[in-house]
Design a protein around this motif. Sequence first.
Motif: not given
Length: 68
Positions: A23-38, A40-50
């Motif tokens: 199950w994780w062979a499909l779930a993990l890439p899908t989760l990573a894609f969704v996280a990266l897509f989100l 891209i849609l809202s870059p204000s939530n992506a803060h640089a780590a200090t």
Amino acid sequence: MSARTHTRPHPATTGGVDIRLPWWALALPTLAFVALFLLILSPSNAHAATGDPALTHLFERAQQLIAR
């Protein structure tokens, strides 16, 4: 003297390809894609780590030692 090998009278598969993924062979890439897509849609939530200044100083010192 060579030994005889036993061959199977029937093929190992029954005609179709039977590959089962965990199950994780499909779930993990899908989760990573969704996280990266989100991100891209809202870059204000992506803060640089200090980084911690001590940690940054340690990395700079290690880089200087390696460069010698």
